[in-house]
Design a protein around this motif. Structure first.
Motif, PDB file in Angstrom:
ATOM      1  N   GLU A 191      17.000 -16.927  16.551  1.00  0.00           N
ATOM      2  CA  GLU A 191      17.002 -15.740  15.685  1.00  0.00           C
ATOM      3  C   GLU A 191      17.200 -14.411  16.426  1.00  0.00           C
ATOM      4  OE1 GLU A 191      13.680 -15.527  12.990  1.00  0.00           O
ATOM      5  OE2 GLU A 191      14.670 -16.836  11.548  1.00  0.00           O
ATOM      6  N   TRP A 192      17.365 -14.428  17.747  1.00  0.00           N
ATOM      7  CA  TRP A 192      17.544 -13.163  18.468  1.00  0.00           C
ATOM      8  C   TRP A 192      18.827 -12.468  18.052  1.00  0.00           C
ATOM      9  CZ3 TRP A 192      15.824 -13.348  24.326  1.00  0.00           C
ATOM     10  CH2 TRP A 192      14.431 -13.469  24.366  1.00  0.00           C
ATOM     11  N   THR A 193      19.917 -13.225  17.950  1.00  0.00           N
ATOM     12  CA  THR A 193      21.195 -12.627  17.551  1.00  0.00           C
ATOM     13  C   THR A 193      21.106 -12.067  16.136  1.00  0.00           C
ATOM     14  OG1 THR A 193      22.415 -14.190  18.946  1.00  0.00           O
ATOM     15  CG2 THR A 193      23.659 -13.046  17.226  1.00  0.00           C
ATOM     16  N   LEU A 194      20.449 -12.800  15.241  1.00  0.00           N
ATOM     17  CA  LEU A 194      20.286 -12.347  13.861  1.00  0.00           C
ATOM     18  C   LEU A 194      19.485 -11.051  13.812  1.00  0.00           C
ATOM     19  CD1 LEU A 194      20.751 -12.911  10.872  1.00  0.00           C
ATOM     20  CD2 LEU A 194      18.658 -14.290  10.863  1.00  0.00           C
ATOM     21  N   TRP A 195      18.424 -10.976  14.602  1.00  0.00           N
ATOM     22  CA  TRP A 195      17.621  -9.754  14.627  1.00  0.00           C
ATOM     23  C   TRP A 195      18.378  -8.591  15.251  1.00  0.00           C
ATOM     24  CZ3 TRP A 195      13.732  -8.147  11.958  1.00  0.00           C
ATOM     25  CH2 TRP A 195      12.874  -9.072  11.360  1.00  0.00           C
ATOM     26  N   LEU A 196      19.224  -8.892  16.236  1.00  0.00           N
ATOM     27  CA  LEU A 196      20.056  -7.837  16.840  1.00  0.00           C
ATOM     28  C   LEU A 196      21.004  -7.253  15.785  1.00  0.00           C
ATOM     29  CD1 LEU A 196      21.000  -6.302  19.362  1.00  0.00           C
ATOM     30  CD2 LEU A 196      22.577  -8.185  19.827  1.00  0.00           C
ATOM     31  N   ILE A 197      21.602  -8.132  14.987  1.00  0.00           N
ATOM     32  CA  ILE A 197      22.483  -7.686  13.909  1.00  0.00           C
ATOM     33  C   ILE A 197      21.700  -6.839  12.905  1.00  0.00           C
ATOM     34  CG2 ILE A 197      23.883  -8.456  11.950  1.00  0.00           C
ATOM     35  CD1 ILE A 197      24.610 -10.927  13.620  1.00  0.00           C
ATOM     36  N   ARG A 198      20.498  -7.276  12.579  1.00  0.00           N
ATOM     37  CA  ARG A 198      19.664  -6.532  11.635  1.00  0.00           C
ATOM     38  C   ARG A 198      19.330  -5.131  12.154  1.00  0.00           C
ATOM     39  NH1 ARG A 198      15.539 -11.551  10.295  1.00  0.00           N
ATOM     40  NH2 ARG A 198      16.761 -12.482   8.574  1.00  0.00           N
ATOM     41  N   VAL A 199      19.007  -5.042  13.434  1.00  0.00           N
ATOM     42  CA  VAL A 199      18.672  -3.743  14.032  1.00  0.00           C
ATOM     43  C   VAL A 199      19.872  -2.808  13.975  1.00  0.00           C
ATOM     44  CG1 VAL A 199      18.098  -2.563  16.194  1.00  0.00           C
ATOM     45  CG2 VAL A 199      16.836  -4.614  15.514  1.00  0.00           C
ATOM     46  N   VAL A 200      21.053  -3.333  14.336  1.00  0.00           N
ATOM     47  CA  VAL A 200      22.278  -2.523  14.289  1.00  0.00           C
ATOM     48  C   VAL A 200      22.537  -2.037  12.874  1.00  0.00           C
ATOM     49  CG1 VAL A 200      24.791  -2.571  14.566  1.00  0.00           C
ATOM     50  CG2 VAL A 200      23.324  -3.616  16.307  1.00  0.00           C
ATOM     51  N   LEU A 201      22.349  -2.914  11.893  1.00  0.00           N
ATOM     52  CA  LEU A 201      22.572  -2.544  10.496  1.00  0.00           C
ATOM     53  C   LEU A 201      21.580  -1.492  10.022  1.00  0.00           C
ATOM     54  CD1 LEU A 201      23.386  -5.976   8.830  1.00  0.00           C
ATOM     55  CD2 LEU A 201      24.913  -4.009   9.062  1.00  0.00           C
ATOM     56  N   VAL A 202      20.312  -1.630  10.419  1.00  0.00           N
ATOM     57  CA  VAL A 202      19.299  -0.641  10.030  1.00  0.00           C
ATOM     58  C   VAL A 202      19.652   0.728  10.605  1.00  0.00           C
ATOM     59  CG1 VAL A 202      16.901   0.080  10.359  1.00  0.00           C
ATOM     60  CG2 VAL A 202      17.407  -2.271   9.700  1.00  0.00           C
ATOM     61  N   VAL A 203      20.057   0.750  11.875  1.00  0.00           N
ATOM     62  CA  VAL A 203      20.459   2.013  12.506  1.00  0.00           C
ATOM     63  C   VAL A 203      21.650   2.618  11.777  1.00  0.00           C
ATOM     64  CG1 VAL A 203      21.421   3.054  14.609  1.00  0.00           C
ATOM     65  CG2 VAL A 203      19.544   1.412  14.774  1.00  0.00           C
ATOM     66  N   ALA A 204      22.631   1.762  11.425  1.00  0.00           N
ATOM     67  CA  ALA A 204      23.825   2.239  10.724  1.00  0.00           C
ATOM     68  C   ALA A 204      23.477   2.799   9.347  1.00  0.00           C
ATOM     69  CB  ALA A 204      24.844   1.104  10.595  1.00  0.00           C
ATOM     70  N   VAL A 205      22.623   2.092   8.613  1.00  0.00           N
ATOM     71  CA  VAL A 205      22.236   2.536   7.264  1.00  0.00           C
ATOM     72  C   VAL A 205      21.476   3.852   7.327  1.00  0.00           C
ATOM     73  CG1 VAL A 205      20.760   2.014   5.280  1.00  0.00           C
ATOM     74  CG2 VAL A 205      22.227   0.234   6.239  1.00  0.00           C
ATOM     75  N   VAL A 206      20.510   3.947   8.249  1.00  0.00           N
ATOM     76  CA  VAL A 206      19.700   5.168   8.372  1.00  0.00           C
ATOM     77  C   VAL A 206      20.578   6.349   8.786  1.00  0.00           C
ATOM     78  CG1 VAL A 206      17.847   6.289   9.678  1.00  0.00           C
ATOM     79  CG2 VAL A 206      17.550   3.944   8.858  1.00  0.00           C
ATOM     80  N   ALA A 207      21.454   6.127   9.771  1.00  0.00           N
ATOM     81  CA  ALA A 207      22.335   7.200  10.236  1.00  0.00           C
ATOM     82  C   ALA A 207      23.273   7.644   9.117  1.00  0.00           C
ATOM     83  CB  ALA A 207      23.146   6.725  11.443  1.00  0.00           C
ATOM     84  N   HIS A 208      23.816   6.685   8.379  1.00  0.00           N
ATOM     85  CA  HIS A 208      24.737   6.970   7.284  1.00  0.00           C
ATOM     86  C   HIS A 208      24.047   7.779   6.175  1.00  0.00           C
ATOM     87  CE1 HIS A 208      28.636   6.036   5.408  1.00  0.00           C
ATOM     88  NE2 HIS A 208      27.981   5.979   4.253  1.00  0.00           N
ATOM     89  N   ALA A 209      22.870   7.309   5.785  1.00  0.00           N
ATOM     90  CA  ALA A 209      22.137   7.964   4.701  1.00  0.00           C
ATOM     91  C   ALA A 209      21.662   9.358   5.107  1.00  0.00           C
ATOM     92  CB  ALA A 209      20.943   7.106   4.290  1.00  0.00           C
ATOM     93  N   THR A 210      21.190   9.488   6.344  1.00  0.00           N
ATOM     94  CA  THR A 210      20.697  10.786   6.826  1.00  0.00           C
ATOM     95  C   THR A 210      21.824  11.805   6.890  1.00  0.00           C
ATOM     96  OG1 THR A 210      18.983   9.685   8.149  1.00  0.00           O
ATOM     97  CG2 THR A 210      19.512  11.976   8.705  1.00  0.00           C
ATOM     98  N   ALA A 211      22.964  11.396   7.454  1.00  0.00           N
ATOM     99  CA  ALA A 211      24.109  12.303   7.555  1.00  0.00           C
ATOM    100  C   ALA A 211      24.602  12.686   6.159  1.00  0.00           C
ATOM    101  CB  ALA A 211      25.230  11.635   8.354  1.00  0.00           C
ATOM    102  N   ALA A 212      24.634  11.735   5.241  1.00  0.00           N
ATOM    103  CA  ALA A 212      25.094  12.009   3.874  1.00  0.00           C
ATOM    104  C   ALA A 212      24.167  12.997   3.174  1.00  0.00           C
ATOM    105  CB  ALA A 212      25.169  10.710   3.076  1.00  0.00           C
ATOM    106  N   TYR A 213      22.862  12.798   3.339  1.00  0.00           N
ATOM    107  CA  TYR A 213      21.884  13.692   2.703  1.00  0.00           C
ATOM    108  C   TYR A 213      21.993  15.109   3.258  1.00  0.00           C
ATOM    109  CZ  TYR A 213      17.419  15.829   1.526  1.00  0.00           C
ATOM    110  OH  TYR A 213      16.455  16.696   1.077  1.00  0.00           O
ATOM    111  N   GLN A 214      22.085  15.218   4.574  1.00  0.00           N
ATOM    112  CA  GLN A 214      22.151  16.547   5.181  1.00  0.00           C
ATOM    113  C   GLN A 214      23.449  17.268   4.843  1.00  0.00           C
ATOM    114  OE1 GLN A 214      21.278  16.152   9.377  1.00  0.00           O
ATOM    115  NE2 GLN A 214      19.160  15.551   9.007  1.00  0.00           N
TER     116      GLN A 214
END
Length: 223
Positions: free
Chosen positions: A62-85
């Motif tokens: 599950e390490w690779t799966l969790w790595l993918i999840r972390v990348v996706l969380v960072v992408a979603v947060v960055a996307h949403a934050t930039a869009a809101y600002q």
């Protein structure tokens, strides 16, 4: 330097474009994986297990799966934050309403903000439903994703939530893909038609591909 880039509107748009592309690549892979449900429970469950063993023995279970999840969380947060600002900046720059009441932008453009909110709420529901099983109907079965998917789409509200979210996703991709191309400098007068066509086709394929799963359950093809 990084702070200066982030504070600029161009920097925020670039973050949105790059994070959007990361999520788009994931969505394409995720849709292809979802369609394996049409090949039966055995293949779909094996595919879900394979996702947890990718990279072994170099990567632990599950390490690779969790790595993918972390990348996706960072992408979603960055996307949403930039869009809101960027949205807040746009409101401050235009404190009064437009004189012209007639909309001069596409339907997808006007619904980007609401679409983003719908998708954000859907992601939370989707995780609680099919990953943790917190809000899952019919009794969540760990290690049996095929049955869990069938359970979800055997309820009217599961279908409504998913289909509405996928329609919002299609509109989001339709505008977002073309917008990201412009931000990253890929757009031009000569390429605009090609980019818009690609955005439309990609949005249509992803929307249809994702909606095919609940439709398969509703029609009894997947059971």
């Amino acid at each position: 330097m990084a702070r200066s880039i982030w504070d600029s509107s161009v920097g925020k748009k670039t973050v949105m474009a790059v994070s959007g592309i990361v999520m788009l690549l994931y969505l394409v892979a995720h849709m292809i994986g979802n369609l394996k449900i049409y090949f039966g429970a055995g293949e779909f469950n094996s595919y879900a297990h394979w996702l947890r063993t990718v990279g072994e023995p170099f990567m632990h279970y599950e390490w690779t799966l969790w790595l993918i999840r972390v990348v996706l969380v960072v992408a979603v947060v960055a996307h949403a934050t930039a869009a809101y600002q960027l949205s807040r900046r746009d409101i401050k720059a235009r404190p009064s309403k437009y004189v012209h009441k007639k909309a001069r932008t596409s339907y997808a453009t006007r619904t980007m903000r609401w679409g983003g909110i719908i998708l954000g709420l859907f992601i939370v529901w989707h995780i609680l439903d099919l990953t943790t099983g917190t809000v899952h109907s019919g009794g969540f079965q760990e290690g049996h994703p095929y049955q869990n998917v069938v359970d979800t789409f055997s309820t009217w509200y599961g279908n409504v939530i998913y289909i509405v979210a996928m329609l919002a996703l299609g509109l989001h991709i339709r505008h977002g893909f073309w917008s990201a191309a412009q931000t990253l400098g890929a757009g031009s007068r000569a390429r605009d038609r090609v980019l818009k066509t690609a955005a439309n086709v990609l949005a249509l394929l992803l929307t249809a591909g994702f909606i095919a799963v609940p439709v398969g359950v509703m029609t009894g093809v997947v059971s």
